[in-house]
Design a protein around this motif. Structure first.
Motif, PDB file in Angstrom:
ATOM      1  N   ALA A  87       0.865  -1.190   0.000  1.00 11.58           N
ATOM      2  CA  ALA A  87       0.000   0.000   0.000  1.00 11.58           C
ATOM      3  C   ALA A  87       0.897   1.233   0.000  1.00 11.58           C
ATOM      4  O   ALA A  87       1.356   1.674   1.049  1.00 11.58           O
ATOM      5  N   GLY A  88       1.147   1.774  -1.188  1.00 11.82           N
ATOM      6  CA  GLY A  88       2.034   2.926  -1.298  1.00 11.82           C
ATOM      7  C   GLY A  88       3.429   2.565  -0.807  1.00 11.82           C
ATOM      8  O   GLY A  88       4.007   1.557  -1.221  1.00 11.82           O
ATOM      9  N   TRP A  91       2.151  -0.894   3.877  1.00  5.13           N
ATOM     10  CA  TRP A  91       1.464  -2.140   3.592  1.00  5.13           C
ATOM     11  C   TRP A  91       0.209  -2.242   4.454  1.00  5.13           C
ATOM     12  O   TRP A  91      -0.017  -1.433   5.357  1.00  5.13           O
ATOM     13  N   ILE A  92      -0.617  -3.246   4.159  1.00  2.00           N
ATOM     14  CA  ILE A  92      -1.874  -3.487   4.866  1.00  2.00           C
ATOM     15  C   ILE A  92      -1.913  -4.931   5.330  1.00  2.00           C
ATOM     16  O   ILE A  92      -1.524  -5.843   4.591  1.00  2.00           O
ATOM     17  N   ARG A 109      -3.619  -0.448   8.200  1.00  2.00           N
ATOM     18  CA  ARG A 109      -2.651   0.098   7.242  1.00  2.00           C
ATOM     19  C   ARG A 109      -1.430   0.611   7.997  1.00  2.00           C
ATOM     20  O   ARG A 109      -1.562   1.327   9.005  1.00  2.00           O
ATOM     21  N   ALA A 138      -4.576  -8.163  -5.836  1.00  2.00           N
ATOM     22  CA  ALA A 138      -4.580  -7.437  -4.556  1.00  2.00           C
ATOM     23  C   ALA A 138      -5.949  -7.294  -3.913  1.00  2.00           C
ATOM     24  O   ALA A 138      -6.266  -6.273  -3.307  1.00  2.00           O
ATOM     25  N   THR A 139      -6.774  -8.325  -4.036  1.00  6.54           N
ATOM     26  CA  THR A 139      -8.004  -8.397  -3.248  1.00  6.54           C
ATOM     27  C   THR A 139      -7.870  -9.556  -2.260  1.00  6.54           C
ATOM     28  O   THR A 139      -6.996 -10.407  -2.392  1.00  6.54           O
ATOM     29  N   TYR A 155     -11.735  -5.631  -0.625  1.00  8.11           N
ATOM     30  CA  TYR A 155     -10.758  -4.690  -1.166  1.00  8.11           C
ATOM     31  C   TYR A 155      -9.973  -4.054  -0.021  1.00  8.11           C
ATOM     32  O   TYR A 155     -10.451  -3.125   0.638  1.00  8.11           O
ATOM     33  N   PRO A 156      -8.752  -4.563   0.232  1.00  9.63           N
ATOM     34  CA  PRO A 156      -7.972  -4.112   1.381  1.00  9.63           C
ATOM     35  C   PRO A 156      -7.693  -2.617   1.424  1.00  9.63           C
ATOM     36  O   PRO A 156      -7.550  -2.043   2.507  1.00  9.63           O
ATOM     37  N   GLN A 157      -7.616  -1.973   0.277  1.00  7.96           N
ATOM     38  CA  GLN A 157      -7.348  -0.541   0.258  1.00  7.96           C
ATOM     39  C   GLN A 157      -8.516   0.272   0.808  1.00  7.96           C
ATOM     40  O   GLN A 157      -8.349   1.439   1.164  1.00  7.96           O
ATOM     41  N   THR A 160     -14.153   0.375  -1.528  1.00  2.00           N
ATOM     42  CA  THR A 160     -14.877  -0.430  -2.506  1.00  2.00           C
ATOM     43  C   THR A 160     -15.666  -1.503  -1.764  1.00  2.00           C
ATOM     44  O   THR A 160     -15.128  -2.196  -0.903  1.00  2.00           O
TER      45      THR A 160
END
Length: 383
Positions: A87-88, A91-92, A109, A138-139, A155-157, A160
């Motif tokens: 994540a950028g 990470w998550i 996160r 990445a799901t 959706y970890p980010q 969504t």
């Protein structure tokens, strides 16, 4: 050249973390036996009650029903299966909640330095979300461990809405592992007479449609296998595991992990770690506690993950409350032990994307209740 030398050469050359050719041969030759850990013996328990090898440290990331440090988010009950995602610059870590009703999943996160940036819900309104699996896109596939349960793509980010993936079948789902080489997803079933499945999406990366298949083989613990389509994945009138004659039975399917040609999965009813050689379509035993010389170091096998070194990390549901590793040299040994939590189980082992941090949960913590879950991070000289 021995397997260890081959493994080191593969890692040095930038190959995938596991080599199916290295491991498949080892698993067929003989299941793993107890031996010394590459990290040495476990030390005394630290302030968090975790026994670790020299050079390793632990910290608590979250506790059930308590606010995650630095956020306003309350961590879920009964943390279970988990995985990490880039994540950028950070990470998550995602974690399921194995409760009914309203299990679902949450995420933490992390910033690049390991500090916590945020925590939030990624799935709500589902039941008994046990394990699952990460996808190459990445799901997180969160699986319901209930009769006629579903798989949900999350959706970890964040931002969504999770989607129910009905085409992946309705049964007592446990874990999932993606095989990008054959473009299939392997699925375990937590029943005493459960099956091992694979889902072939019509279009890789889109789980809205596809074919659910079940592994077909005899009663032997090793040998060639085939796959047969499940006529009715919705199980409208007949359970999925009862639809195909000759489907191989597995006693309590649990964790599932794929790497470079091999899918590893565990069965808790007989304390086994299986290896499915996807290249040659064969199964074999990587570990079986009944075949161990002396006292078995690994019992209550549950969630499983892998490291860049080629080591498998297997968490115990009960047992000695340990996470054990199985090396490519066919050695099984404890990596860590949780003390003072004999009424719990260890869940959700996962490495950060760079392989330097290791996450897991104690589902019921010191209280023995789902409200007492604790999620940890371990750092140290991982090989």
């Amino acid at each position: 050249m021995d397997r260890r030398t081959l493994l080191r050469a593969a890692v040095a050359g930038g190959a995938a973390a596991f080599s199916g050719s290295l491991w498949a041969g080892a698993a067929v030759a003989a299941p793993a036996q107890p031996g010394p850990s590459p990290y040495g013996p476990l030390g005394t328990a630290d302030a968090n009650g975790i026994r670790l090898p020299a050079g390793f440290t632990s910290r608590i990331i979250a506790r059930s029903r308590q606010t995650v440090a630095g956020t306003s988010y309350t961590w879920h009950d009964a943390p279970d299966g988990g995985a990490c995602f880039p994540a950028g610059t950070g990470w998550i870590y995602v974690s399921n909640s194995e409760i009914t009703p309203n299990g679902g999943a949450s995420a933490v996160r992390f910033n690049a330095d390991g500090s916590i940036a945020s925590a939030y819900r990624i799935l709500s309104g589902t039941n008994q979300n046990c394990a699952g699996g990460a996808t190459p896109w990445a799901t997180w596939l969160s699986c319901e461990e209930v009769s006629l349960g579903y798989v949900y793509e999350t959706y970890p980010q964040g931002g969504t809405t999770a989607v129910r993936r009905a085409a992946m079948g309705r049964f007592k789902h446990e874990a999932a592992a993606c095989d990008p080489d054959r473009k299939v997803i392997y699925l375990t079933e937590d029943e005493t007479n459960g099956c091992f499945y694979r889902f072939r999406p019509t279009n890789w990366g889109d789980l809205s449609a596809g074919t659910l298949e079940v592994l077909v083989a005899g009663t032997a613990t090793s040998g060639p296998v085939t796959w047969a389509p499940v006529p009715d994945p919705s199980a409208a009138s007949t359970l999925t595991r009862s639809q195909v004659s000759g489907a191989k039975r597995f006693n309590g399917g649990e964790g599932c992990w794929y790497a470079d040609g091999t899918c590893w999965f565990t069965t808790k009813g007989d304390n086994r770690v299986w290896a499915y050689d996807a290249v040659n379509q064969r199964i074999s035993l990587a570990y079986d506690d009944s075949l161990v010389s002396g006292t078995a170091p690994l019992t209550g096998v549950d969630n499983i993950t892998g490291a860049r070194s080629g080591d498998l990390y297997v968490a115990e549901d009960g047992g000695d409350m340990e996470i054990c590793l199985i090396t490519p040299d066919e050695v099984v040994a404890p990596f860590l032990k949780i003390t003072g939590q004999s009424s719990s189980e260890i869940c959700g082992p996962a490495f950060s994307p760079d392989g330097t941090r290791f996450y897991f949960s104690s589902q019921r913590g010191t209280s023995g209740s789902s409200s007492g879950g604790i999620t940890y991070e371990v750092r140290g000289p991982f090989r």
